[in-house]
Design a protein around this motif. Structure first.
Motif, PDB file in Angstrom:
ATOM      1  N   SER A 158      25.033   7.400  26.856  1.00 50.98           N
ATOM      2  CA  SER A 158      24.312   7.147  25.800  1.00 50.98           C
ATOM      3  C   SER A 158      24.596   5.812  25.069  1.00 50.98           C
ATOM      4  O   SER A 158      23.864   5.219  24.065  1.00 50.98           O
ATOM      5  CB  SER A 158      24.484   8.150  24.253  1.00 50.98           C
ATOM      6  N   GLY A 159      25.229   4.843  25.817  1.00 47.88           N
ATOM      7  CA  GLY A 159      25.939   3.458  25.343  1.00 47.88           C
ATOM      8  C   GLY A 159      24.603   2.715  25.269  1.00 47.88           C
ATOM      9  O   GLY A 159      24.360   1.749  24.374  1.00 47.88           O
ATOM     10  N   ALA A 160      23.569   2.584  26.322  1.00 49.62           N
ATOM     11  CA  ALA A 160      22.658   1.704  26.489  1.00 49.62           C
ATOM     12  C   ALA A 160      21.807   1.852  25.241  1.00 49.62           C
ATOM     13  O   ALA A 160      21.031   1.051  24.545  1.00 49.62           O
ATOM     14  CB  ALA A 160      21.915   1.994  28.007  1.00 49.62           C
ATOM     15  N   ALA A 161      21.305   3.316  24.957  1.00 46.93           N
ATOM     16  CA  ALA A 161      20.281   3.576  23.946  1.00 46.93           C
ATOM     17  C   ALA A 161      20.935   3.265  22.741  1.00 46.93           C
ATOM     18  O   ALA A 161      20.345   2.773  21.704  1.00 46.93           O
ATOM     19  CB  ALA A 161      19.764   5.227  24.128  1.00 46.93           C
ATOM     20  N   GLN A 214      20.942   3.160  10.071  1.00 48.04           N
ATOM     21  CA  GLN A 214      22.291   3.282  10.219  1.00 48.04           C
ATOM     22  C   GLN A 214      22.772   4.587  10.343  1.00 48.04           C
ATOM     23  O   GLN A 214      23.639   5.206  10.975  1.00 48.04           O
ATOM     24  CB  GLN A 214      22.965   2.665   8.855  1.00 48.04           C
ATOM     25  N   GLU A 215      21.969   5.572   9.591  1.00 50.24           N
ATOM     26  CA  GLU A 215      22.471   6.884   9.394  1.00 50.24           C
ATOM     27  C   GLU A 215      22.104   7.494  10.852  1.00 50.24           C
ATOM     28  O   GLU A 215      22.849   8.413  11.456  1.00 50.24           O
ATOM     29  CB  GLU A 215      21.579   7.841   8.617  1.00 50.24           C
ATOM     30  N   ARG A 216      20.976   7.229  11.700  1.00 50.68           N
ATOM     31  CA  ARG A 216      20.838   7.519  12.975  1.00 50.68           C
ATOM     32  C   ARG A 216      21.896   7.325  13.840  1.00 50.68           C
ATOM     33  O   ARG A 216      22.359   8.029  14.737  1.00 50.68           O
ATOM     34  CB  ARG A 216      19.537   7.102  13.441  1.00 50.68           C
ATOM     35  N   LEU A 217      22.493   5.978  13.802  1.00 51.70           N
ATOM     36  CA  LEU A 217      23.343   5.407  14.783  1.00 51.70           C
ATOM     37  C   LEU A 217      24.658   6.035  14.475  1.00 51.70           C
ATOM     38  O   LEU A 217      25.409   6.327  15.560  1.00 51.70           O
ATOM     39  CB  LEU A 217      23.409   4.017  14.625  1.00 51.70           C
ATOM     40  N   ALA A 236      25.258  -7.278  -6.154  1.00 52.10           N
ATOM     41  CA  ALA A 236      24.624  -6.042  -5.681  1.00 52.10           C
ATOM     42  C   ALA A 236      24.126  -6.565  -4.112  1.00 52.10           C
ATOM     43  O   ALA A 236      24.331  -5.860  -3.109  1.00 52.10           O
ATOM     44  CB  ALA A 236      23.711  -5.519  -6.526  1.00 52.10           C
ATOM     45  N   ILE A 237      23.358  -7.653  -4.131  1.00 51.78           N
ATOM     46  CA  ILE A 237      22.638  -7.848  -2.913  1.00 51.78           C
ATOM     47  C   ILE A 237      23.488  -8.503  -1.899  1.00 51.78           C
ATOM     48  O   ILE A 237      23.499  -8.251  -0.844  1.00 51.78           O
ATOM     49  CB  ILE A 237      21.196  -8.754  -3.075  1.00 51.78           C
ATOM     50  N   GLY A 238      24.365  -9.254  -2.539  1.00 48.29           N
ATOM     51  CA  GLY A 238      25.360  -9.851  -1.404  1.00 48.29           C
ATOM     52  C   GLY A 238      26.103  -9.020  -0.770  1.00 48.29           C
ATOM     53  O   GLY A 238      26.343  -9.150   0.497  1.00 48.29           O
ATOM     54  N   PRO A 239      26.724  -7.765  -1.149  1.00 49.45           N
ATOM     55  CA  PRO A 239      27.491  -6.870  -0.399  1.00 49.45           C
ATOM     56  C   PRO A 239      26.525  -6.213   0.450  1.00 49.45           C
ATOM     57  O   PRO A 239      26.887  -5.731   1.709  1.00 49.45           O
ATOM     58  CB  PRO A 239      28.231  -6.123  -1.230  1.00 49.45           C
ATOM     59  N   ILE A 240      25.222  -5.847   0.153  1.00 43.06           N
ATOM     60  CA  ILE A 240      24.502  -5.308   1.201  1.00 43.06           C
ATOM     61  C   ILE A 240      24.025  -6.011   2.222  1.00 43.06           C
ATOM     62  O   ILE A 240      24.236  -5.654   3.401  1.00 43.06           O
ATOM     63  CB  ILE A 240      23.065  -4.775   0.397  1.00 43.06           C
ATOM     64  N   THR A 241      23.965  -7.531   2.284  1.00 49.16           N
ATOM     65  CA  THR A 241      23.417  -8.301   3.135  1.00 49.16           C
ATOM     66  C   THR A 241      24.609  -8.447   4.176  1.00 49.16           C
ATOM     67  O   THR A 241      24.608  -8.435   5.330  1.00 49.16           O
ATOM     68  CB  THR A 241      23.219  -9.787   2.784  1.00 49.16           C
ATOM     69  N   VAL A 242      26.008  -8.636   3.609  1.00 47.41           N
ATOM     70  CA  VAL A 242      26.931  -8.764   4.316  1.00 47.41           C
ATOM     71  C   VAL A 242      27.463  -7.461   5.308  1.00 47.41           C
ATOM     72  O   VAL A 242      27.499  -7.368   6.306  1.00 47.41           O
ATOM     73  CB  VAL A 242      28.123  -9.149   3.784  1.00 47.41           C
ATOM     74  N   ALA A 243      27.314  -6.200   4.531  1.00 46.50           N
ATOM     75  CA  ALA A 243      27.869  -4.867   5.236  1.00 46.50           C
ATOM     76  C   ALA A 243      26.688  -4.545   6.039  1.00 46.50           C
ATOM     77  O   ALA A 243      26.873  -4.087   7.387  1.00 46.50           O
ATOM     78  CB  ALA A 243      27.934  -3.804   4.139  1.00 46.50           C
ATOM     79  N   ALA A 244      25.334  -4.785   5.771  1.00 47.24           N
ATOM     80  CA  ALA A 244      24.287  -4.401   6.777  1.00 47.24           C
ATOM     81  C   ALA A 244      24.442  -5.266   7.988  1.00 47.24           C
ATOM     82  O   ALA A 244      23.969  -4.820   9.133  1.00 47.24           O
ATOM     83  CB  ALA A 244      22.931  -4.609   6.003  1.00 47.24           C
ATOM     84  N   SER A 245      24.695  -6.598   7.963  1.00 41.56           N
ATOM     85  CA  SER A 245      24.934  -7.587   8.997  1.00 41.56           C
ATOM     86  C   SER A 245      25.954  -7.272   9.870  1.00 41.56           C
ATOM     87  O   SER A 245      25.870  -7.239  11.351  1.00 41.56           O
ATOM     88  CB  SER A 245      25.045  -8.924   8.442  1.00 41.56           C
ATOM     89  N   MET A 246      27.233  -6.573   9.441  1.00 40.30           N
ATOM     90  CA  MET A 246      28.250  -6.223  10.029  1.00 40.30           C
ATOM     91  C   MET A 246      28.331  -4.971  10.834  1.00 40.30           C
ATOM     92  O   MET A 246      28.766  -4.736  11.771  1.00 40.30           O
ATOM     93  CB  MET A 246      29.437  -6.320   8.966  1.00 40.30           C
ATOM     94  N   PHE A 247      27.414  -4.177  10.057  1.00 41.55           N
ATOM     95  CA  PHE A 247      27.077  -2.568  10.655  1.00 41.55           C
ATOM     96  C   PHE A 247      26.895  -2.564  12.344  1.00 41.55           C
ATOM     97  O   PHE A 247      27.670  -1.876  12.813  1.00 41.55           O
ATOM     98  CB  PHE A 247      25.977  -2.001   9.940  1.00 41.55           C
ATOM     99  N   PRO A 248      25.856  -3.269  12.884  1.00 38.86           N
ATOM    100  CA  PRO A 248      25.745  -3.156  14.073  1.00 38.86           C
ATOM    101  C   PRO A 248      27.094  -3.270  15.058  1.00 38.86           C
ATOM    102  O   PRO A 248      27.238  -2.616  16.138  1.00 38.86           O
ATOM    103  CB  PRO A 248      24.521  -4.016  14.553  1.00 38.86           C
ATOM    104  N   ARG A 249      27.510  -4.275  14.673  1.00 36.31           N
ATOM    105  CA  ARG A 249      28.781  -4.810  15.547  1.00 36.31           C
ATOM    106  C   ARG A 249      29.820  -3.628  15.740  1.00 36.31           C
ATOM    107  O   ARG A 249      30.338  -3.377  16.936  1.00 36.31           O
ATOM    108  CB  ARG A 249      29.740  -5.779  14.804  1.00 36.31           C
ATOM    109  N   TYR A 250      29.923  -2.695  14.612  1.00 38.16           N
ATOM    110  CA  TYR A 250      30.923  -1.645  14.715  1.00 38.16           C
ATOM    111  C   TYR A 250      30.301  -0.400  15.081  1.00 38.16           C
ATOM    112  O   TYR A 250      31.079   0.550  15.328  1.00 38.16           O
ATOM    113  CB  TYR A 250      31.516  -1.421  13.322  1.00 38.16           C
ATOM    114  N   VAL A 251      29.167  -0.221  15.377  1.00 36.07           N
ATOM    115  CA  VAL A 251      28.544   0.906  15.845  1.00 36.07           C
ATOM    116  C   VAL A 251      28.105   0.987  17.169  1.00 36.07           C
ATOM    117  O   VAL A 251      28.204   2.149  17.914  1.00 36.07           O
ATOM    118  CB  VAL A 251      27.000   1.377  14.936  1.00 36.07           C
ATOM    119  N   LYS A 252      27.721  -0.053  17.754  1.00 30.82           N
ATOM    120  CA  LYS A 252      27.628  -0.237  19.154  1.00 30.82           C
ATOM    121  C   LYS A 252      28.619  -0.248  20.079  1.00 30.82           C
ATOM    122  O   LYS A 252      29.583  -0.890  19.827  1.00 30.82           O
ATOM    123  CB  LYS A 252      26.424  -1.367  19.626  1.00 30.82           C
ATOM    124  N   PRO A 253      28.433   0.257  21.178  1.00 35.09           N
ATOM    125  CA  PRO A 253      29.393   0.509  22.303  1.00 35.09           C
ATOM    126  C   PRO A 253      29.471  -1.238  22.886  1.00 35.09           C
ATOM    127  O   PRO A 253      28.445  -1.791  22.820  1.00 35.09           O
ATOM    128  CB  PRO A 253      28.978   1.502  23.385  1.00 35.09           C
TER     129      PRO A 253
END
Length: 160
Positions: free
Chosen positions: A121-124, A109-112, A16-33
């Motif tokens: 909006s790229g810089a923000a 994550q939801e906000r982004l 349970a915790i393993g997938p959260i740590t990996v997915a949460a760590s990867m998220f910013p890379r795929y959401v930011k321009p």
């Protein structure tokens, strides 16, 4: 019974915790321009579908993750260590990690995900993604500390 509870506790933590740590760590890379001026092919990793999928992983496994402290407390009760300092510190760190997840990481994550991908909006978005990555790093450090405390158990009788 203690070995069964401990086994379920450890398996729940890994699964349970393993997938959260990996997915949460990867998220910013795929959401930011990409950074301003990046024009090379392959530099734009922004993928809203992947980011949304990683967010769903975090949200879903958060619900399953409730089993980790539940079985941890049951194991501690069975072992008679609920008042040991290492366990109390682990409980506090776990509560801090849960608070970060529920009050900063998932809402961030939801906000982004809800931000439009329009020009200007790229810089923000990049700034918010960097802050989210930092909070996620703190979340991961809290869990790593809990794991070390669980293994080392200061004052334990294992002789380690």
């Amino acid at each position: 019974m203690t070995k069964l509870l401990l086994s379920v506790h450890v398996l729940a933590a890994i699964l349970a915790i393993g997938p959260i740590t990996v997915a949460a760590s990867m998220f910013p890379r795929y959401v930011k321009p990409p950074p301003e001026g990046a024009t090379a092919i392959g530099t734009d990793e922004r993928d809203p579908r992947t980011a949304a999928f990683l967010h769903r992983i975090c949200r879903g496994y958060t619900v399953v993750g409730i089993a980790v402290p539940a079985f941890g407390l049951a194991t501690g009760l069975q072992m008679g260590v609920l008042t040991d300092a290492w366990l109390l510190i682990s409980v506090v760190l776990t509560a801090l990690a849960a608070a970060l997840l529920l009050m900063a990481i998932l809402p961030g994550q939801e906000r982004l995900l809800g931000e439009p991908a329009e020009a200007g909006s790229g810089a923000a978005t990049r700034s918010a993604a960097v802050r989210l990555a930092m909070v996620t790093g703190i979340f991961n450090l809290l869990w790593a500390t809990v794991v070390v405390l669980m293994i080392v158990r200061p004052g334990s009788t294992t002789g380690v």
